[in-house]
Design a protein around this motif. Structure first.
Motif, PDB file in Angstrom:
ATOM      1  N   GLU A 130       0.840  -1.210   0.000  1.00  0.00           N
ATOM      2  CA  GLU A 130       0.000   0.000   0.000  1.00  0.00           C
ATOM      3  C   GLU A 130       0.870   1.254   0.000  1.00  0.00           C
ATOM      4  N   ASN A 131       1.956   1.245   0.762  1.00  0.00           N
ATOM      5  CA  ASN A 131       2.854   2.404   0.802  1.00  0.00           C
ATOM      6  C   ASN A 131       3.509   2.633  -0.571  1.00  0.00           C
ATOM      7  N   VAL A 132       3.904   1.516  -1.211  1.00  0.00           N
ATOM      8  CA  VAL A 132       4.523   1.648  -2.529  1.00  0.00           C
ATOM      9  C   VAL A 132       3.531   2.240  -3.530  1.00  0.00           C
ATOM     10  N   LEU A 133       2.297   1.745  -3.507  1.00  0.00           N
ATOM     11  CA  LEU A 133       1.283   2.251  -4.440  1.00  0.00           C
ATOM     12  C   LEU A 133       0.955   3.715  -4.173  1.00  0.00           C
ATOM     13  N   GLN A 134       0.943   4.112  -2.924  1.00  0.00           N
ATOM     14  CA  GLN A 134       0.683   5.518  -2.595  1.00  0.00           C
ATOM     15  C   GLN A 134       1.790   6.414  -3.145  1.00  0.00           C
ATOM     16  N   LYS A 135       3.030   5.927  -3.074  1.00  0.00           N
ATOM     17  CA  LYS A 135       4.139   6.713  -3.620  1.00  0.00           C
ATOM     18  C   LYS A 135       4.028   6.816  -5.153  1.00  0.00           C
TER      19      LYS A 135
ATOM     20  N   GLU B 216       2.633   9.973 -10.064  1.00  0.00           N
ATOM     21  CA  GLU B 216       1.812  10.236 -11.249  1.00  0.00           C
ATOM     22  C   GLU B 216       1.171  11.602 -11.189  1.00  0.00           C
ATOM     23  N   VAL B 217       0.796  12.040 -10.007  1.00  0.00           N
ATOM     24  CA  VAL B 217       0.213  13.383  -9.865  1.00  0.00           C
ATOM     25  C   VAL B 217       1.256  14.435 -10.223  1.00  0.00           C
ATOM     26  N   GLU B 218       2.500  14.238  -9.769  1.00  0.00           N
ATOM     27  CA  GLU B 218       3.554  15.205 -10.081  1.00  0.00           C
ATOM     28  C   GLU B 218       3.833  15.221 -11.592  1.00  0.00           C
TER      29      GLU B 218
ATOM     30  N   CYS C 202      -1.373  10.054 -17.003  1.00  0.00           N
ATOM     31  CA  CYS C 202      -0.837   9.997 -15.628  1.00  0.00           C
ATOM     32  C   CYS C 202      -1.964   9.897 -14.605  1.00  0.00           C
ATOM     33  N   LEU C 203      -3.026  10.660 -14.847  1.00  0.00           N
ATOM     34  CA  LEU C 203      -4.145  10.613 -13.901  1.00  0.00           C
ATOM     35  C   LEU C 203      -4.865   9.273 -13.949  1.00  0.00           C
ATOM     36  N   LYS C 204      -4.897   8.650 -15.144  1.00  0.00           N
ATOM     37  CA  LYS C 204      -5.504   7.323 -15.242  1.00  0.00           C
ATOM     38  C   LYS C 204      -4.707   6.299 -14.431  1.00  0.00           C
ATOM     39  N   ARG C 205      -3.374   6.370 -14.586  1.00  0.00           N
ATOM     40  CA  ARG C 205      -2.548   5.446 -13.808  1.00  0.00           C
ATOM     41  C   ARG C 205      -2.696   5.694 -12.310  1.00  0.00           C
ATOM     42  N   LYS C 206      -2.848   6.982 -11.965  1.00  0.00           N
ATOM     43  CA  LYS C 206      -3.072   7.305 -10.539  1.00  0.00           C
ATOM     44  C   LYS C 206      -4.346   6.657 -10.033  1.00  0.00           C
ATOM     45  N   ARG C 207      -5.413   6.703 -10.858  1.00  0.00           N
ATOM     46  CA  ARG C 207      -6.681   6.089 -10.468  1.00  0.00           C
ATOM     47  C   ARG C 207      -6.522   4.573 -10.284  1.00  0.00           C
TER      48      ARG C 207
ATOM     49  N   ILE D 148      -4.924   0.424  -4.030  1.00  0.00           N
ATOM     50  CA  ILE D 148      -4.760   0.814  -2.622  1.00  0.00           C
ATOM     51  C   ILE D 148      -6.045   0.532  -1.838  1.00  0.00           C
ATOM     52  N   GLU D 149      -7.188   0.864  -2.452  1.00  0.00           N
ATOM     53  CA  GLU D 149      -8.467   0.596  -1.797  1.00  0.00           C
ATOM     54  C   GLU D 149      -8.678  -0.911  -1.599  1.00  0.00           C
ATOM     55  N   GLN D 150      -8.293  -1.680  -2.637  1.00  0.00           N
ATOM     56  CA  GLN D 150      -8.428  -3.133  -2.531  1.00  0.00           C
ATOM     57  C   GLN D 150      -7.528  -3.684  -1.420  1.00  0.00           C
ATOM     58  N   LEU D 151      -6.305  -3.185  -1.338  1.00  0.00           N
ATOM     59  CA  LEU D 151      -5.402  -3.623  -0.265  1.00  0.00           C
ATOM     60  C   LEU D 151      -5.957  -3.245   1.108  1.00  0.00           C
TER      61      LEU D 151
END
Length: 215
Positions: free
Chosen positions: A33-38, A43-45, A62-67, A73-76
């Protein structure tokens, strides 16, 4: 002995091993989860940079990949909730099992103690105690019973003789003339007489002078 019968060590080992496995899985999910958040933050940057470069299409990608990262993350997060729930249930079941095992052990110990001392033995012991107590009372009564010449005395005759003596003593006191009895002073309490003391020469001279003055 009881643990071998009920198999407590094996059950406890399985429960501990399962809890350890769940903890390891939970730690692994948290790391992912921490890795995915990073990655989502990265992707936002990137989207911001493409936006400044007027590259709208790249920014949207980039925003699609962020989603996608956020969905993972939600699934984890849901997986972690399931594991937490499983751990709580397992810990509760472990505590319940230990409690039941302790109660079962106590019941078996009590049953063994009752088997060693049954009600018949208790009744027999109480009968023996009552018999010994009764025998002791009989012995004490036997020791208190007069024997020999004292046993032949009639208590009623002795009471009658004592009443006659008391009546004769009272009659004798009534026949005596009333006299004033001298007051007896107990020995050791007699008033002490003054012991004449030897006068000194000065006291003799003073007495002679007083006598001359009186003349």
């Amino acid at each position: 002995m009881f643990t071998r019968i009920f198999g407590k060590p094996k059950q406890e080992t399985n429960a501990v091993a399962t809890l350890d496995k769940l903890n390891e899985t939970l730690e692994m999910l948290e790391k992912k989860e921490n890795v995915l958040q990073k990655k989502a933050a990265a992707e936002v940057e990137k989207a911001k940079e493409f936006t400044r470069a007027k590259n709208k299409k790249a920014a949207i990608q980039c925003l699609k990949r962020k989603r996608l990262y956020e969905q993972q993350i939600e699934q984890l997060g849901n997986f972690q909730l399931r594991i937490h729930d499983q751990m709580i249930m397992l810990e509760g079941a472990k505590a319940t099992t230990e409690t039941v095992d302790a109660l079962r052990t106590g019941a078996a110990a009590m049953k063994a103690m009752q088997k060693a001392t049954n009600i018949d033995d208790v009744d027999k012991t109480m009968d023996e105690i009552n018999e010994q107590t009764e025998n002791m009372k009989l012995i004490q009564e036997a020791l208190a019973t007069p024997i020999g010449a004292a046993a032949d005395f009639d208590e009623d005759e002795l009471e009658a003789e004592l009443e006659e003596l008391e009546g004769a003593e009272l009659e004798e006191q009534l026949l005596q003339p009333a006299t004033t009895a001298p007051v007896q002073v107990p020995a050791g309490r007699q008033p002490a007489r003054p012991v004449p003391q030897k006068r000194t020469a000065e006291e003799d001279e003073l007495a002679a002078l007083q006598a001359e003055m009186a003349l």
